[in-house]
Write an enzyme that holds these catalytic residues in place. Structure first.
Site, PDB file in Angstrom:
ATOM      1  CD  GLU A  53      42.798   4.595  30.799  1.00 42.16           C
ATOM      2  OE1 GLU A  53      41.746   5.249  30.895  1.00 42.16           O
ATOM      3  OE2 GLU A  53      43.091   3.685  31.566  1.00 42.16           O
TER       4      GLU A  53
ATOM      5  CG  HIS B 186      39.025   2.991  31.848  1.00 37.92           C
ATOM      6  ND1 HIS B 186      39.934   3.838  32.429  1.00 37.92           N
ATOM      7  CD2 HIS B 186      38.136   2.700  32.833  1.00 37.92           C
ATOM      8  CE1 HIS B 186      39.597   4.055  33.691  1.00 37.92           C
ATOM      9  NE2 HIS B 186      38.505   3.361  33.957  1.00 37.92           N
TER      10      HIS B 186
HETATM   11  N1  LIG Z   1      38.360  -0.237  35.254  1.00 35.89           N
HETATM   12  C1  LIG Z   1      37.324   0.463  35.640  1.00 35.89           C
HETATM   13  O1  LIG Z   1      36.462   0.814  34.855  1.00 35.89           O
HETATM   14  C2  LIG Z   1      37.174   0.809  37.095  1.00 35.89           C
HETATM   15  C3  LIG Z   1      35.875   0.948  37.628  1.00 35.89           C
HETATM   16  C4  LIG Z   1      35.737   1.238  38.980  1.00 35.89           C
HETATM   17  C5  LIG Z   1      36.866   1.436  39.767  1.00 35.89           C
HETATM   18  N2  LIG Z   1      38.093   1.350  39.211  1.00 35.89           N
HETATM   19  C6  LIG Z   1      39.292   1.522  40.044  1.00 35.89           C
HETATM   20  O2  LIG Z   1      39.454   0.319  40.791  1.00 35.89           O
HETATM   21  C7  LIG Z   1      40.081   0.602  42.035  1.00 35.89           C
HETATM   22  C8  LIG Z   1      39.289  -0.022  43.174  1.00 35.89           C
HETATM   23  O3  LIG Z   1      37.979   0.495  43.172  1.00 35.89           O
HETATM   24  P1  LIG Z   1      36.950   0.128  44.356  1.00 35.89           P
HETATM   25  O4  LIG Z   1      35.616   0.560  43.866  1.00 35.89           O
HETATM   26  O5  LIG Z   1      37.133  -1.250  44.823  1.00 35.89           O
HETATM   27  O6  LIG Z   1      37.466   1.168  45.438  1.00 35.89           O
HETATM   28  P2  LIG Z   1      37.417   1.085  47.021  1.00 35.89           P
HETATM   29  O7  LIG Z   1      37.570   2.459  47.540  1.00 35.89           O
HETATM   30  O8  LIG Z   1      36.258   0.277  47.492  1.00 35.89           O
HETATM   31  O9  LIG Z   1      38.743   0.247  47.354  1.00 35.89           O
HETATM   32  C9  LIG Z   1      40.015   0.741  47.119  1.00 35.89           C
HETATM   33  C10 LIG Z   1      41.022  -0.018  47.973  1.00 35.89           C
HETATM   34  O10 LIG Z   1      42.218   0.758  47.922  1.00 35.89           O
HETATM   35  C11 LIG Z   1      42.928   0.654  49.153  1.00 35.89           C
HETATM   36  N3  LIG Z   1      43.202   1.982  49.724  1.00 35.89           N
HETATM   37  C12 LIG Z   1      44.315   2.689  49.448  1.00 35.89           C
HETATM   38  N4  LIG Z   1      44.343   3.847  50.126  1.00 35.89           N
HETATM   39  C13 LIG Z   1      43.226   3.900  50.853  1.00 35.89           C
HETATM   40  C14 LIG Z   1      42.691   4.838  51.780  1.00 35.89           C
HETATM   41  N5  LIG Z   1      43.328   5.987  52.091  1.00 35.89           N
HETATM   42  N6  LIG Z   1      41.498   4.580  52.342  1.00 35.89           N
HETATM   43  C15 LIG Z   1      40.839   3.464  52.044  1.00 35.89           C
HETATM   44  N7  LIG Z   1      41.297   2.525  51.188  1.00 35.89           N
HETATM   45  C16 LIG Z   1      42.481   2.721  50.598  1.00 35.89           C
HETATM   46  C17 LIG Z   1      42.109  -0.169  50.059  1.00 35.89           C
HETATM   47  O11 LIG Z   1      42.623  -1.462  50.056  1.00 35.89           O
HETATM   48  C18 LIG Z   1      40.735  -0.109  49.456  1.00 35.89           C
HETATM   49  O12 LIG Z   1      40.080  -1.249  49.842  1.00 35.89           O
HETATM   50  C19 LIG Z   1      40.205   2.122  42.109  1.00 35.89           C
HETATM   51  O13 LIG Z   1      41.510   2.486  41.708  1.00 35.89           O
HETATM   52  C20 LIG Z   1      39.197   2.612  41.081  1.00 35.89           C
HETATM   53  O14 LIG Z   1      39.514   3.884  40.580  1.00 35.89           O
HETATM   54  C21 LIG Z   1      38.272   1.035  37.901  1.00 35.89           C
HETATM   55  O1  LIG Z   2      36.620   4.867  38.546  1.00 39.87           O
HETATM   56  C1  LIG Z   2      35.735   4.294  37.922  1.00 39.87           C
HETATM   57  O2  LIG Z   2      34.564   4.136  38.339  1.00 39.87           O
HETATM   58  C2  LIG Z   2      36.066   3.692  36.608  1.00 39.87           C
HETATM   59  O3  LIG Z   2      37.390   3.843  36.300  1.00 39.87           O
HETATM   60  C3  LIG Z   2      35.121   4.087  35.557  1.00 39.87           C
HETATM   61  O4  LIG Z   2      35.754   4.932  34.702  1.00 39.87           O
HETATM   62  P1  LIG Z   2      34.980   5.401  33.415  1.00 39.87           P
HETATM   63  O5  LIG Z   2      34.038   6.404  33.950  1.00 39.87           O
HETATM   64  O6  LIG Z   2      36.054   5.914  32.578  1.00 39.87           O
HETATM   65  O7  LIG Z   2      34.301   4.178  32.900  1.00 39.87           O
END
Ligand SMILES: NC(=O)c1ccc[n+]([C@@H]2O[C@H](COP(=O)([O-])OP(=O)(O)OC[C@H]3O[C@@H](n4cnc5c(N)ncnc54)[C@H](O)[C@@H]3O)[C@@H](O)[C@H]2O)c1
Ligand SMILES: O=C(O)[C@H](O)COP(=O)(O)O
Length: 317
Positions: free
Chosen positions: A263, A282
């Site tokens: 990205e 993102h």
């Molecule tokens: N697009 C964005 O801006 C954005 C924002 C926040 C999070 N994210 C991403 O979204 C995804 C999910 O985030 P979340 O806040 O729901 O995270 P979370 O930790 O609550 O959930 C992640 C999920 O991954 C799985 N997992 C895989 N390995 C695991 C382990 N060793 N222990 C526990 N769970 C494991 C499980 O199913 C768990 O429920 C992550 O990859 C995070 O980086 C993206």
């Molecule tokens: O892991 C996260 O919380 C998201 O991917 C947020 O990423 P950003 O800080 O780039 O918005």
């Protein structure tokens, strides 16, 4: 020249309320104007805590911070922090689980609607006065569709709730939530990822990246020609070349991606020419509400840790 005193270096901008929380506790806070090492280095020299975001914190940056006692990420993903360097010095790392989950879940549903109703193409058609769009594009309702969630953490659980309110059937493959608990929430348990991809009309990714992509050419074929793929988690979960081929060949119907392996997207990337693809840069965790929650949560954690080890002026351990 002496290094400027800085107790807490904030590498990327954070909610103003979070900066105030730290300053009101007596910490000298510096919000960096740039993530260039040359700019960060003098502040790292005295920092007891660093708060970062998607920039992470490199081995070199950690080595430049001899007094470092705590690292915080205002967000979920800690993938860009050099964890081995922190572990070697017993420095704790915190993030803000769940604080941006509602925002990401709403975006995931938004991407599903965008794909299901061909909203990007519809916008272009409307701007060009093409009111025959509905005769040329077959769109569909989310209600009654099958949603397969890969991972079942904070974000996936919220997506599941919204999707069920839309009248979708929801299943997940999760190693961490027992089938009985899923059943209580009205969620079906899928034994493995292949079964989930074959069952679902829409597959939405909410897991943590593994060494190899979980969605490759074979699983795209299982999702099928009427299927939609949504990714708001991490780009590395998908084989992007395979996805580009699948979209161009009509092997899947569409995709919505908030995250990519690299990205911002590089020029000439095979996904750029693909039909039925919606990309967002993102933005999942970047609403006003999420930024406020992640900022305050991480500032609170940093403060608690520094207080506990007696590194906040005037506050005992
Ligand atoms: N697009 C964005 O801006 C954005 C924002 C926040 C999070 N994210 C991403 O979204 C995804 C999910 O985030 P979340 O806040 O729901 O995270 P979370 O930790 O609550 O959930 C992640 C999920 O991954 C799985 N997992 C895989 N390995 C695991 C382990 N060793 N222990 C526990 N769970 C494991 C499980 O199913 C768990 O429920 C992550 O990859 C995070 O980086 C993206
Ligand atoms: O892991 C996260 O919380 C998201 O991917 C947020 O990423 P950003 O800080 O780039 O918005």
């Amino acid at each position: 020249m002496d290094a400027p005193r800085c107790d807490c270096l904030i590498v990327q901008p954070i909610a103003q309320s979070a900066v105030r929380l730290l300053e009101d506790a007596g910490l000298v806070v510096h919000v960096a104007a740039s993530t260039a090492f040359a700019h960060l280095e003098p502040y790292l020299a005295t920092a007891r805590a660093v708060i970062t975001r998607n920039h992470g914190l490199s081995e070199e940056e950690i080595a430049a911070a001899p007094d470092l006692r705590m690292v915080g990420v205002h967000g979920t993903g800690t993938d860009k922090v050099h964890k081995a360097s922190l572990a070697a010095r017993d420095i704790p790392l915190a993030n803000t689980p769940g604080a941006n989950a509602q925002s990401v879940a709403e975006l995931a549903i938004g991407l599903m609607l965008t794909c299901a109703r061909s909203l990007v193409a519809a916008d272009q058609a409307s701007r060009s006065g093409d009111h025959l769009f509905s005769q040329k594009h077959r769109t569909f309702e989310l209600s009654g569709r099958r949603l397969g969630l890969v991972g079942y953490g904070h974000i996936a659980k919220l997506v599941a709730g919204i999707a069920r309110a839309f009248g979708m059937e929801v299943a997940t493959v999760s190693r961490f939530t027992p089938a009985e608990e899923l059943a209580e929430q009205g969620i079906l348990f899928s034994p493995d990822l292949d079964s989930l991809c074959a069952w679902a009309d829409i597959v939405s990714l909410h897991g943590i990246p593994q060494a190899t992509p979980v969605i490759d050419a074979r699983r795209l074929a299982l999702i099928g020609a009427n299927g939609i793929l949504i990714n708001t988690a991490r780009g590395a979960l998908i084989d992007e070349d395979a996805l580009a081929t699948a979209l161009r060949d009509g092997m899947i119907a569409g995709a919505g991606l908030d995250v990519l392996t690299v990205e911002p997207i590089i020029s000439g990337h095979p996904l750029l020419d693909c039909p039925n693809l919606v990309l967002t840069p993102h933005i999942g965790g970047s609403t006003n509400e999420a930024l406020e929650k992640t900022g305050l949560q991480i500032a609170g954690k940093v403060l608690a840790e520094l207080k506990a080890i007696g590194r906040v002026p005037g506050a005992g351990p």
